[in-house]
Design a protein around this motif. Structure first.
Motif, PDB file in Angstrom:
ATOM      1  N   THR A 138       0.848  -1.194   0.000  1.00  0.00           N
ATOM      2  CA  THR A 138       0.000   0.000   0.000  1.00  0.00           C
ATOM      3  C   THR A 138       0.882   1.242   0.000  1.00  0.00           C
ATOM      4  OG1 THR A 138      -1.661  -1.192   1.302  1.00  0.00           O
ATOM      5  CG2 THR A 138      -1.864   1.211   1.204  1.00  0.00           C
ATOM      6  N   PRO A 139       0.693   2.171  -0.926  1.00  0.00           N
ATOM      7  CA  PRO A 139       1.523   3.379  -0.956  1.00  0.00           C
ATOM      8  C   PRO A 139       1.414   4.160   0.357  1.00  0.00           C
ATOM      9  CG  PRO A 139       0.233   3.175  -2.967  1.00  0.00           C
ATOM     10  CD  PRO A 139      -0.287   2.142  -2.022  1.00  0.00           C
ATOM     11  N   TRP A 140       2.544   4.722   0.810  1.00  0.00           N
ATOM     12  CA  TRP A 140       2.547   5.472   2.065  1.00  0.00           C
ATOM     13  C   TRP A 140       1.596   6.661   2.015  1.00  0.00           C
ATOM     14  CZ3 TRP A 140       3.207   4.980   6.904  1.00  0.00           C
ATOM     15  CH2 TRP A 140       3.308   6.112   7.724  1.00  0.00           C
ATOM     16  N   GLU A 141       1.448   7.280   0.845  1.00  0.00           N
ATOM     17  CA  GLU A 141       0.548   8.413   0.719  1.00  0.00           C
ATOM     18  C   GLU A 141      -0.890   8.017   1.058  1.00  0.00           C
ATOM     19  OE1 GLU A 141       4.222   9.011  -1.274  1.00  0.00           O
ATOM     20  OE2 GLU A 141       2.725   7.425  -1.596  1.00  0.00           O
ATOM     21  N   LYS A 142      -1.293   6.824   0.671  1.00  0.00           N
ATOM     22  CA  LYS A 142      -2.644   6.351   0.975  1.00  0.00           C
ATOM     23  C   LYS A 142      -2.774   6.039   2.477  1.00  0.00           C
ATOM     24  CE  LYS A 142      -4.949   3.929  -1.948  1.00  0.00           C
ATOM     25  NZ  LYS A 142      -5.476   2.859  -2.854  1.00  0.00           N
ATOM     26  N   ILE A 143      -1.719   5.498   3.063  1.00  0.00           N
ATOM     27  CA  ILE A 143      -1.726   5.222   4.503  1.00  0.00           C
ATOM     28  C   ILE A 143      -1.872   6.530   5.279  1.00  0.00           C
ATOM     29  CG2 ILE A 143      -0.342   4.365   6.431  1.00  0.00           C
ATOM     30  CD1 ILE A 143       0.920   2.357   4.442  1.00  0.00           C
ATOM     31  N   GLU A 144      -1.156   7.562   4.856  1.00  0.00           N
ATOM     32  CA  GLU A 144      -1.247   8.861   5.522  1.00  0.00           C
ATOM     33  C   GLU A 144      -2.668   9.422   5.451  1.00  0.00           C
ATOM     34  OE1 GLU A 144       2.969  11.156   5.424  1.00  0.00           O
ATOM     35  OE2 GLU A 144       1.916  11.051   3.496  1.00  0.00           O
ATOM     36  N   LYS A 145      -3.323   9.289   4.314  1.00  0.00           N
ATOM     37  CA  LYS A 145      -4.699   9.777   4.174  1.00  0.00           C
ATOM     38  C   LYS A 145      -5.636   9.030   5.119  1.00  0.00           C
ATOM     39  CE  LYS A 145      -4.381  11.299  -0.655  1.00  0.00           C
ATOM     40  NZ  LYS A 145      -4.866  11.083  -2.042  1.00  0.00           N
ATOM     41  N   ARG A 146      -5.433   7.739   5.246  1.00  0.00           N
ATOM     42  CA  ARG A 146      -6.284   6.940   6.132  1.00  0.00           C
ATOM     43  C   ARG A 146      -6.055   7.321   7.599  1.00  0.00           C
ATOM     44  NH1 ARG A 146      -5.452   1.181   2.842  1.00  0.00           N
ATOM     45  NH2 ARG A 146      -6.941   1.685   1.182  1.00  0.00           N
TER      46      ARG A 146
END
Length: 242
Positions: A138-146
């Motif tokens: 999972t891209p880190w950018e998506k993790i940050e958004k979550r």
């Protein structure tokens, strides 16, 4: 033609395994799994055939299980925790489309969120979100958004895979995201080696958590605005009137 059971073995110790999961392992011919997980059950089922693959070889592991079942064996594909929470059940069902003649049964287990929560006390009594900090798939950018969305919505947040040698600062980065929405005094907790030898837990603040070193055997809990420390334990009230 055999069958496949995708089995969640819980946090690690035999005592933490569900009766249904233990019965599945007793009834199968072959146990397939990631090397570390197989070692957790090998001593309890010494008469079984064991087949392993290392990390990142998940597709090969699934193909191996179906090949064994095609030979007429009943196969248990084991996962730590629950097979459907960052486990192998999804991939097994996807690959299983190529093997419609082989039945696949998913057997649940105790995932780290609930196993760790019981050690800490009662952090998950109200709504919560589970987020993995691993950016392998999972891209880190998506993790940050979550992380930001869960923090803004005032969910209790349970973090899986909070750190590793390559991701030593990911928990710190996650805490910084949450600190944009919550004070540093927010009650948090962490549990290491859930259900295994050396199990330990700690209740601390979000500010303290940010500067705490953890590893892949640790599960982290970040409280919501109502979470509090009660007698050294972590409690999120449901809202009952006392």
């Amino acid at each position: 033609m055999g069958k496949i059971m995708v089995v969640g073995i819980g946090p690690g110790s035999y005592e933490e395994m569900t009766i249904r999961a233990a019965e599945a392992l007793k009834s199968c011919d072959t146990i397939v799994g990631y090397t570390v997980y197989v070692e957790l059950v090998r001593d309890h089922f010494p008469e079984k055939e064991f087949l392993t693959t290392p990390m990142t070889k998940e597709v090969d592991r699934c193909e191996l299980a179906f090949a064994q079942a095609a030979e007429g064996k009943n196969v248990a594909m084991i996962c730590s925790g629950d097979a459907g929470v960052y486990g192998m059940s999804g991939l097994m069902l996807e690959i299983g489309e190529r093997y419609p003649e082989i039945p696949v049964e998913v057997i649940p287990g105790v995932t780290a969120a609930v196993g760790g929560a019981s050690v800490l006390g009662a952090p998950l009594i109200h709504d919560f979100a589970v987020i993995s900090l691993s950016d392998l798939l999972t891209p880190w950018e998506k993790i940050e958004k979550r992380l930001s969305a869960a923090a803004e919505a005032d969910f209790v947040i349970c973090l899986y895979n909070p750190s590793s040698r390559k991701r030593h600062d990911y928990l710190q980065k996650a805490c910084d995201r949450v600190l944009a929405w919550r004070p540093g005094t927010t009650v948090c907790g962490l549990v290491r080696n859930i259900g295994r030898e050396g199990e330990e837990y700690r209740v601390l603040t979000l500010a303290e958590l940010r500067d705490t070193q953890v590893d892949m055997f640790t599960t982290v809990f970040i409280g919501n605005s109502q979470t509090k420390e009660v007698g050294g334990r972590m409690v999120t009230p449901r809202g009952y009137r006392l």
